[in-house]
Design an enzyme around this catalytic site. Sequence first.
Site, PDB file in Angstrom:
ATOM      1  N   TYR A   6     -34.644  -4.903 -71.446  1.00 14.72           N
ATOM      2  CA  TYR A   6     -34.356  -3.761 -70.589  1.00 14.72           C
ATOM      3  C   TYR A   6     -33.246  -4.060 -69.578  1.00 14.72           C
ATOM      4  O   TYR A   6     -32.881  -3.197 -68.785  1.00 14.72           O
ATOM      5  CB  TYR A   6     -35.598  -3.343 -69.797  1.00 14.72           C
ATOM      6  CG  TYR A   6     -36.597  -2.509 -70.558  1.00 14.72           C
ATOM      7  CD1 TYR A   6     -37.059  -2.914 -71.803  1.00 14.72           C
ATOM      8  CD2 TYR A   6     -37.088  -1.327 -70.033  1.00 14.72           C
ATOM      9  CE1 TYR A   6     -37.992  -2.166 -72.494  1.00 14.72           C
ATOM     10  CE2 TYR A   6     -38.017  -0.569 -70.719  1.00 14.72           C
ATOM     11  CZ  TYR A   6     -38.470  -0.996 -71.945  1.00 14.72           C
ATOM     12  OH  TYR A   6     -39.381  -0.252 -72.627  1.00 14.72           O
ATOM     13  N   LYS A  47     -44.895 -12.901 -76.931  1.00 13.98           N
ATOM     14  CA  LYS A  47     -44.709 -13.080 -78.377  1.00 13.98           C
ATOM     15  C   LYS A  47     -43.973 -14.423 -78.535  1.00 13.98           C
ATOM     16  O   LYS A  47     -42.930 -14.537 -79.171  1.00 13.98           O
ATOM     17  CB  LYS A  47     -43.891 -11.879 -78.883  1.00 13.98           C
ATOM     18  CG  LYS A  47     -43.792 -11.739 -80.353  1.00 13.98           C
ATOM     19  CD  LYS A  47     -45.016 -11.138 -80.999  1.00 13.98           C
ATOM     20  CE  LYS A  47     -44.862 -11.265 -82.508  1.00 13.98           C
ATOM     21  NZ  LYS A  47     -46.064 -11.382 -83.253  1.00 13.98           N
ATOM     22  N   ASP A  78     -49.113  -8.844 -80.320  1.00 14.80           N
ATOM     23  CA  ASP A  78     -49.662  -7.979 -81.380  1.00 14.80           C
ATOM     24  C   ASP A  78     -51.182  -8.081 -81.426  1.00 14.80           C
ATOM     25  O   ASP A  78     -51.890  -7.085 -81.562  1.00 14.80           O
ATOM     26  CB  ASP A  78     -49.027  -8.266 -82.757  1.00 14.80           C
ATOM     27  CG  ASP A  78     -48.768  -9.730 -83.018  1.00 14.80           C
ATOM     28  OD1 ASP A  78     -48.859 -10.538 -82.081  1.00 14.80           O
ATOM     29  OD2 ASP A  78     -48.473 -10.087 -84.173  1.00 14.80           O
ATOM     30  N   ASP A 110     -44.498  -2.108 -71.394  1.00 19.08           N
ATOM     31  CA  ASP A 110     -44.309  -0.681 -71.622  1.00 19.08           C
ATOM     32  C   ASP A 110     -45.218  -0.213 -72.763  1.00 19.08           C
ATOM     33  O   ASP A 110     -45.933   0.785 -72.647  1.00 19.08           O
ATOM     34  CB  ASP A 110     -42.830  -0.442 -71.979  1.00 19.08           C
ATOM     35  CG  ASP A 110     -42.357   0.927 -71.531  1.00 19.08           C
ATOM     36  OD1 ASP A 110     -43.151   1.665 -70.935  1.00 19.08           O
ATOM     37  OD2 ASP A 110     -41.185   1.263 -71.786  1.00 19.08           O
TER      38      ASP A 110
END
Length: 420
Positions: free
Chosen positions: A159, A229, A283, A307
Amino acid sequence: MSYEKVEVPEDGEPITLADEETGALDVPETPIIPIIHGDGIGRDVGPAAQQVLDAAAEATGRSIAWMRLYAGASAREKYDENLPDDTVRAIREHRVAIKGPLTTPVGAGFRSLNVALRKKLDLYANVRPTYHLDGVPSPVTDPSQMDMVNFRENTEDVYAGIEFEAGTDEVQQVKEFVEEEMGFDSTIHDGPVGIGIKPITEFGTKRLVRRAIEYAIANDRDSVTLVHKGNIMKFTEGAFRDWGYEVDEEKYADVTITEDELWDEYDGEAPDDVVVVKDRIADNMLQQLLTRTGEYDVIATMNLNGDYLSDAAGAQIGGLGIAPGANFGDGRCLAEPVHGSAPKYAGENKVNPTAMILSGRIMLEYLGWNDAADLVREAVEETISSGTVTYDLHRQIEGGTKVATSEFAENVVEKIHDLA
Ligand code: NAP
């Protein structure tokens, strides 16, 4: 403090910083609070929230002097610009503000004004509490299990806005640098390519994780989960996890334990006065939100994961119409709902103002007006429990009365008067 592109209220006093180190505020009885109604449905939920927050302030012997600011479509109409400097300066100088959603065009067009505001004001923690309100329908069998506060890093990650458009000289330069100087040949396919850069810094990570752990300690929460991740993006998301544990070890080792210590030393039963710091791969976390909801409490994560996670969590407690949030920097707060500007409903007086109202509740808590904040939650909960709801909740329940945005707010105000 003089402004040209701001509606300055006639009364009220500015909020000031009482303690530089802790960021504690000095809040007058009638603080000046900047508000941006926002684009699309912002024009519906903004005034509705204002009305409720006024009622809660007045019911607890205070008042709010609203300072109307402009950004997005309203600023373009009035001043022919997206984000006037006065808007940013007024929030910076007044420290506590609230905004509705601002539209960001997909693909081409201007960059996100929301991201710009967070960056310009260094509002590095986007905090999104997700809790179930009595009476709100949910797609899961036991929504009361969800009581999570998501701390999302707000200033870096993909971002950060370091992006290069396909076909430009810049993207070609970056591609050549990556391939020729960094040795990643045959990694990027031939033909048009867009490239973005994902910075994750030790500084950005540690101040965010610190804030999450301090929140957990101050609010008797059981755990902080670092979501990443890092198995795939080892040097960015993996580093986030490592720096997260590092800051925990450096600063909070006497009041926190790791998950390994929880099992090795406490047989899985954490003592009441410690916070367990653990980590999950993103995940897996998204499915654990559904399958082991009650095991998650405070989350600390990067911008993109945060988000996704907060929208998914929001769905479990009734959807985006309900989910509140706020952006925090040191001694600064800009409250805003999780949802966007939902342009198809703009100006229809239809959508749910609860997310914006409850974002205002976070702002009231930050002012130290906990009695007013509790009143807001109770009044919203009682209104929804009585079956008085907007279209989004009405379609999920049997019976009930479908009301407009403004009518919902009026009902909440009435409840505030009854409860006070
Ligand atoms: P969105 O505006 O959040 O709307 C998506 C859907 O969520 C709506 O169609 C509606 O679903 C539901 N929803 C959202 N707010 C609601 C409310 N108050 N009450 C009831 N239902 C509500 O997401 P989007 O359509 O992806 O984004 C639209 C624009 O908003 C984009 O320009 C985006 O960049 C911007 N955005 C801004 C912010 C921000 O200002 N912080 C955040 C996110 C997105 P149903 O139609 O199914 O009822």
